[in-house]
Each structure stands twice: as structure tokens, then as C-alpha cells.
Design an enzyme around this catalytic site. Structure first.
Site, PDB file in Angstrom:
ATOM      1  N   GLY A 162       0.806  -1.216   0.000  1.00  0.00           N
ATOM      2  CA  GLY A 162       0.000   0.000   0.000  1.00  0.00           C
ATOM      3  C   GLY A 162       0.835   1.259   0.000  1.00  0.00           C
ATOM      4  N   ILE A 163       1.858   1.307   0.871  1.00  0.00           N
ATOM      5  CA  ILE A 163       2.700   2.499   0.942  1.00  0.00           C
ATOM      6  C   ILE A 163       3.548   2.627  -0.317  1.00  0.00           C
ATOM      7  CG2 ILE A 163       4.591   3.619   2.193  1.00  0.00           C
ATOM      8  CD1 ILE A 163       3.514   2.280   4.748  1.00  0.00           C
ATOM      9  N   THR A 222      11.550   4.803   4.677  1.00  0.00           N
ATOM     10  CA  THR A 222      10.482   5.210   5.594  1.00  0.00           C
ATOM     11  C   THR A 222       9.814   3.983   6.215  1.00  0.00           C
ATOM     12  OG1 THR A 222       8.917   5.302   3.736  1.00  0.00           O
ATOM     13  CG2 THR A 222       9.968   7.374   4.381  1.00  0.00           C
ATOM     14  N   ALA A 223      10.458   2.827   6.103  1.00  0.00           N
ATOM     15  CA  ALA A 223       9.860   1.576   6.574  1.00  0.00           C
ATOM     16  C   ALA A 223      10.363   1.225   7.972  1.00  0.00           C
ATOM     17  CB  ALA A 223      10.159   0.458   5.580  1.00  0.00           C
ATOM     18  N   ARG A 224      11.489   0.545   8.045  1.00  0.00           N
ATOM     19  CA  ARG A 224      12.104   0.179   9.313  1.00  0.00           C
ATOM     20  C   ARG A 224      13.617   0.295   9.178  1.00  0.00           C
ATOM     21  NH1 ARG A 224       8.016   1.061  11.358  1.00  0.00           N
ATOM     22  NH2 ARG A 224       6.769  -0.186  12.822  1.00  0.00           N
ATOM     23  N   ASP A 240      13.783   8.243   7.551  1.00  0.00           N
ATOM     24  CA  ASP A 240      12.835   8.569   8.623  1.00  0.00           C
ATOM     25  C   ASP A 240      12.932   7.541   9.745  1.00  0.00           C
ATOM     26  OD1 ASP A 240      10.689  10.068   9.808  1.00  0.00           O
ATOM     27  OD2 ASP A 240       9.290   8.504   9.162  1.00  0.00           O
ATOM     28  N   GLU A 281      16.908   3.179  16.624  1.00  0.00           N
ATOM     29  CA  GLU A 281      16.247   4.425  17.042  1.00  0.00           C
ATOM     30  C   GLU A 281      15.672   4.295  18.466  1.00  0.00           C
ATOM     31  OE1 GLU A 281      11.824   4.413  15.176  1.00  0.00           O
ATOM     32  OE2 GLU A 281      13.414   4.540  13.669  1.00  0.00           O
ATOM     33  N   HIS A 306      11.404   9.620  12.576  1.00  0.00           N
ATOM     34  CA  HIS A 306      10.291   8.673  12.470  1.00  0.00           C
ATOM     35  C   HIS A 306       8.937   9.381  12.627  1.00  0.00           C
ATOM     36  CE1 HIS A 306       9.206   4.152  13.029  1.00  0.00           C
ATOM     37  NE2 HIS A 306       8.283   4.792  12.308  1.00  0.00           N
TER      38      HIS A 306
END
Length: 336
Positions: free
Chosen positions: A166-167, A244-246, A270, A275, A293
């Protein structure tokens, strides 16, 4: 009907009324554990404080309270628990095979996060293409453009999307508006209608031919460090990396080396491997655009995510069915 209580771990920022009214209409009792520690939570579970809980609400934010949902924690949860409704697109802090083994079904929040995360991916992509970090820092220091260098246009660049869910699809839609050519790699090729003109390529070809590589896949044992030194060596010189995932999808030490050598021209991140700790090398790289994030950090998206979790919880209690069950469990069901 058997008594079916619900448990909220953590807090609700946008849907307190829906929890107190709508969930109370379907649950026999509402329990809350707003704050505390893993040890205290496990102790309360073992003491019977949450006996009768059929479905619970938890989130990536509440993970700081309970810690990961691993064997230790799952063993302490009430035997009545059958559904975990998770607030987050990523759920690497939940041991899905262990839940499945215990007959616990898990949902996440796909769809609700797509637009906001894709927007941040494009923000990072444009920032990385223009290499904005150095100029951004210079202007605040009264140094105007500082050590300015020309950036790149997105038009006619090949965007490789690793993980066309989806992303990833939302990123592709936005990138096409900037004139980018889209290719992608998944474990299996999408139906032509869902590709929307994107080209399906092998993992190796994606690495070798992409000008910009966007990571939009889930983190699990098979995808941890899916991008490392070997993969960077295969990429074009001057490639741009967006994540922008993990964070653990990338070997950050290898990324720092690639940024310093110029193999990776710029990166837009991100998320980070450990983190909120960020690799010192990334902090020192002016060719890295960094965000803390915030991919889903909009009022609209956060409310939408909370509502989706509550909808899953209500559906679980009323009909013993999740609306957005995690794909690993749906696949297991399909193979039965």
C-alpha cells in the site's frame, strides 16, 4: 454470550469517546493499563487482573510500557485472549508465529498509514535529490548557501520500490507526478491492474538499475539488513536511498561507508537501526536528510489509525474476525 472484556494498553489521543462508548457497547468490561512497566504488567496478568480479556489494543508507542510481545509476555497474558489489535503498520515487536501457535490473531493498520508515509517518502526523496541538508544548516548559521552544490531533478529518474504494498504503491503514484519511471520488486509480481504501469524486476535488477531506491517493506528475519555492503556494491554510483519503513532493513554502518565514498549520493531516512539512537556517521554526513520517524505523524492519520484498531477490536469481540489481519496469519489460514 461468553464474557468478552477488552484491554487498552497505553493511551488514546483521538478516539477516547469511541473507546468509552462504542467499545463499551460490545465488550463486557473495559480494562486499561495506561502506564507502568513490563514487570508490573506481567505481574498484573498473572494475578488475574485481566482475566476475561478477549481482545486488547496495543501500539508501537505502548511497547515502551510492556516491551515486545514475545514468548515471555504471551505466556503471562490471560488464557481468554484471542485477539491483539495493534496500532501500527509495522509490528516487528510482536512475535507473530508465537501468537499463531497460541491461537491469538493479530491485526495491524495498513491503508490508514499509506498516504502520510508516502508523503514523507516524497519529502525525503526531493530533499535528497536536492541535497538540502547542507544548505538548510548553512542558512540558519548565517552562511547563506554554504558549501552549495547542484542537485538533481526527479524527472526521468528511475525509482526502484522495494516492497510494492500500500505504501509503496502510494509512493509510486506520487513519484509518477514528478515524471519518474517506476520499477519494483516484491516476492511475487502484482496483477497488472495493481502495477499501474510499474515494471516488475528481480531484486538484483532493481539494485543495479535504480537511480533512487525506496524501501517500503516489512521488517522480519528475512528482510533484516536486506541492504548492506554487497547490495550497495551492486548499485549505480551516485544512487539515492530512501527509507520510511524500518531502520534495520539497512546495515547503517555500510550505508555510512557508502555515503562517505560517494557510492550513495544522498540518503533520506525517517527510520534508524537502533532508534532513537542514530549512528554518529549519519549525523556527520551532510548528504543525509534525516527525520525522527514522523511518517504517520499527522492528526488525520493518527485518528484514522486509532479508529481502525478500535474497528478491529469491535469486530473481534462481536464476530471473532479481524478486518486487517496481518498477512502472515492470513496466509496460514489460506493454507489450512
Amino acid at each position: 454470550m461468553t464474557q468478552r472484556a477488552a484491554l487498552l494498553i497505553g493511551n488514546l489521543a483521538h478516539t477516547r469517546e469511541e473507546w468509552e462508548i462504542e467499545c463499551a457497547q460490545v465488550a463486557s468490561k473495559l480494562h486499561e493499563y495506561p502506564d507502568g512497566s513490563r514487570e508490573d504488567f506481567i505481574s498484573k496478568c498473572k494475578s488475574g487482573a485481566f482475566d476475561g480479556v478477549f481482545a486488547l489494543y496495543r501500539s508501537n508507542d505502548s511497547n515502551k510500557i510492556t516491551g515486545n510481545f514475545n514468548d515471555e509476555l504471551l505466556d503471562a497474558l490471560p488464557k481468554s485472549l484471542k485477539f491483539i489489535c495493534h496500532n501500527g503498520a509495522g509490528y516487528d515487536n510482536i512475535d507473530i508465529p508465537a501468537c499463531t501457535k497460541r491461537g491469538i490473531q493479530v491485526s495491524s493498520t495498513p491503508v490508514a498509514v499509506n498516504d502520510a508515509t508516502a508523503d514523507v517518502a516524497m519529502f525525503l526523496m526531493l530533499g535528497a535529490l536536492r541535497n538540502v541538508t547542507q544548505c538548510f544548516q548553512a542558512v540558519r548559521q548565517g552562511n547563506w548557501r554554504g558549501n552549495f552544490s547542484l542537485g538533481h531533478d526527479p524527472k526521468n529518474k528511475t525509482l526502484g520500490i522495494l516492497g510494492m504494498g500500500g505504501i509503496g504503491s502510494a509512493v509510486a503514484t506520487r513519484a509518477k507526478a514528478f515524471g519518474m519511471k517506476i520499477q519494483y520488486h516484491n516476492r511475487t509480481q502484482l496483477p497488472a491492474k495493481e502495477e499501474d504501469g510499474a515494471k516488475y524486476v528481480s531484486f538484483e535488477e532493481l539494485l543495479k538499475t535504480s537511480d533512487v531506491l525506496s524501501l517500503n517493506l516489512s521488517l522480519n528475519a528475512s528482510t533484516r539488513h536486506i541492504i548492506g555492503k554487497e547490495q550497495f556494491d551492486m548499485m549505480k554510483n551516485g544512487v539515492i536511498i530512501i527509507n520510511t519503513a524500518r531502520g534495520p532493513l539497512i546495515d547503517e554502518a555500510a550505508l555510512v561507508d557508502a555515503l562517505k565514498s560517494g557510492k550513495v549520493w544522498t540518503a533520506g531516512l525517517d527510520v534508524f537501526e537502533e532508534e532513537p539512537k542514530i549512528h554518529q556517521g549519519l549525523l556527520q554526513c551532510e548528504n543525509a536528510v534525516l527525520l525522527p520517524h514522523i511518517g504517520t505523524a499527522t492528526y488525520e492519520t493518527q485518528r484514522g489509525m486509532e479508529l481502525l484498531v478500535l474497528d478491529n477490536l469491535k469486530s473481534a469481540i462481536k464476530g471473532e474476525k479481524l478486518l486487517t489481519q496481518v498477512p502472515e496469519q492470513k496466509q496460514v489460514r489460506a493454507n489450512l
